[in-house]
Enzyme design. Structure first.
Site, mmCIF file in Angstrom:
data_model
loop_
_atom_site.group_PDB
_atom_site.id
_atom_site.type_symbol
_atom_site.label_atom_id
_atom_site.label_comp_id
_atom_site.label_asym_id
_atom_site.label_seq_id
_atom_site.Cartn_x
_atom_site.Cartn_y
_atom_site.Cartn_z
ATOM 1 N N CYS A 24 0.873 -1.183 0.000
ATOM 2 C CA CYS A 24 0.000 0.000 0.000
ATOM 3 C C CYS A 24 0.904 1.226 0.000
ATOM 4 O O CYS A 24 2.107 1.116 -0.283
ATOM 5 C CB CYS A 24 -0.965 -0.016 1.185
ATOM 6 S SG CYS A 24 -0.163 0.031 2.801
ATOM 7 N N ASN A 27 2.366 1.476 4.287
ATOM 8 C CA ASN A 27 2.697 0.216 4.986
ATOM 9 C C ASN A 27 2.423 0.317 6.491
ATOM 10 O O ASN A 27 3.124 -0.288 7.308
ATOM 11 C CB ASN A 27 4.145 -0.210 4.720
ATOM 12 C CG ASN A 27 4.469 -1.660 5.118
ATOM 13 O OD1 ASN A 27 5.566 -1.980 5.531
ATOM 14 N ND2 ASN A 27 3.515 -2.556 4.998
ATOM 15 N N CYS A 29 -1.304 0.829 7.335
ATOM 16 C CA CYS A 29 -2.740 0.530 7.473
ATOM 17 C C CYS A 29 -3.125 -0.717 6.671
ATOM 18 O O CYS A 29 -3.247 -1.809 7.216
ATOM 19 C CB CYS A 29 -3.596 1.727 7.043
ATOM 20 S SG CYS A 29 -3.446 3.160 8.138
ATOM 21 N N ARG A 30 -3.309 -0.576 5.345
ATOM 22 C CA ARG A 30 -3.887 -1.671 4.559
ATOM 23 C C ARG A 30 -2.950 -2.852 4.378
ATOM 24 O O ARG A 30 -3.356 -4.003 4.594
ATOM 25 C CB ARG A 30 -4.325 -1.137 3.184
ATOM 26 C CG ARG A 30 -5.471 -0.158 3.273
ATOM 27 C CD ARG A 30 -5.627 0.631 1.985
ATOM 28 N NE ARG A 30 -4.507 1.528 1.761
ATOM 29 C CZ ARG A 30 -4.319 2.247 0.667
ATOM 30 N NH1 ARG A 30 -5.193 2.159 -0.324
ATOM 31 N NH2 ARG A 30 -3.288 3.061 0.556
ATOM 32 N N SER A 31 -1.716 -2.617 3.945
ATOM 33 C CA SER A 31 -0.868 -3.783 3.645
ATOM 34 C C SER A 31 -0.442 -4.564 4.891
ATOM 35 O O SER A 31 -0.412 -5.801 4.835
ATOM 36 C CB SER A 31 0.325 -3.406 2.762
ATOM 37 O OG SER A 31 1.186 -2.510 3.390
ATOM 38 N N ASP A 143 -7.887 3.862 0.876
ATOM 39 C CA ASP A 143 -7.030 4.302 1.973
ATOM 40 C C ASP A 143 -7.893 4.792 3.146
ATOM 41 O O ASP A 143 -8.657 5.745 2.989
ATOM 42 C CB ASP A 143 -6.159 5.451 1.424
ATOM 43 C CG ASP A 143 -5.133 5.932 2.418
ATOM 44 O OD1 ASP A 143 -5.173 5.492 3.591
ATOM 45 O OD2 ASP A 143 -4.296 6.749 2.007
#
Ligand code: 4NP
Length: 176
Positions: A24, A27, A29-31, A143
Site C-alpha cells: 500500500c 505500509n 494501514c492496509r498492507s 485508503d
C-alpha cells in the site's frame, strides 16, 4: 508464477514457498492488515511451510514503525495481532523475491508497475481486490488513513474477503 530464480537472501526452503507481498502507500494501514490477516489464514490452514507473506509501502515515511494504532485496534477486535514493522518496497530485490505483488489501489498499481524492469515483473503485480468473492463490485481497497472507525472496519471486511479468495485460489491451484 513461482520465483524462477534463487532468492539469495532467503533460506533454502523459501524456494519451495509461494511468496506474497502486500503493498500500500504507507505500509501502516492496509498492507500490514492484509499481511497479518493472510498470515493468520495461512497458519490456520496449516500452510505456513508453503506460503510466505510480507508487506511493504510505496513510500518510506513509516519505516520501522508498527502499524497505525487504529488499524491495530480494529484488527485486534477480530483476533489479528499486527506486528509488522514498516518497510519500503525495493524494486531491486522485491520483484525477484516475490511471486505475487498485491496492491490496494490504482496509485499503488501505477507506482509499482512503473518500477518493474520487464514484463515478467510487471505481470506479478495484481490488485488484491481481484480476489474478493463477496464484494465483487469493488475494484480497490481504499485508503482509510484520513477516515473514521467505519472506514477501518470496511477496509478489514474487504481485506478478509480478498485474502480468503486468494487462499482459495492457491489451494485450488489457480495460483501455483
Ligand atoms: P496505508 O495508509 O497506505 O494503507 O498504509 C496510509 C498511511 C499513511 C499515510 C497515508 C496512507 N500518510 O500519509 O502518512
Amino acid at each position: 508464477m513461482m520465483c524462477q530464480r534463487t532468492c539469495s537472501f532467503f533460506p533454502v526452503n523459501m524456494k519451495d514457498k509461494i511468496k506474497l507481498l502486500f503493498v500500500c502507500l504507507g505500509n501502516i494501514c492496509r498492507s500490514p492488515a492484509a499481511h497479518g490477516i493472510m498470515q493468520e489464514f495461512v497458519d490456520r490452514e496449516g500452510l505456513t511451510d508453503r506460503i510466505y507473506v510480507d508487506s511493504a509501502g510505496v513510500a518510506g515515511w513509516h519505516i520501522g514503525e508498527l502499524p497505525d494504532r487504529r488499524m491495530r485496534s480494529h484488527a485486534a477486535d477480530r483476533g489479528y495481532a499486527l506486528m509488522h514493522r514498516g518497510r519500503q518496497f525495493d524494486a531491486k530485490t522485491d520483484f525477484s523475491a516475490f511471486d505475487l505483488i498485491l496492491v490496494m489501489d490504482e496509485e499503488n498499481y501505477s507506482d509499482i508497475t512503473h518500477q518493474a524492469h520487464n514484463e515478467t515483473e510487471r505481470l506479478k503485480v495484481h490488485y488484491l481486490a481481484e480476489y474478493m468473492q463477496h464484494h465483487r463490485g469493488q475494484h480497490v481497497i481504499p485508503d482509510p488513513y484520513y477516515g473514521g472507525a467505519d472506514h477501518f472496519e470496511s477496509v478489514i471486511d474487504l481485506i478478509e474477503d480478498a485474502c480468503q479468495g486468494l487462499l482459495n485460489a492457491i489451494q485450488d491451484g489457480t495460483i501455483s
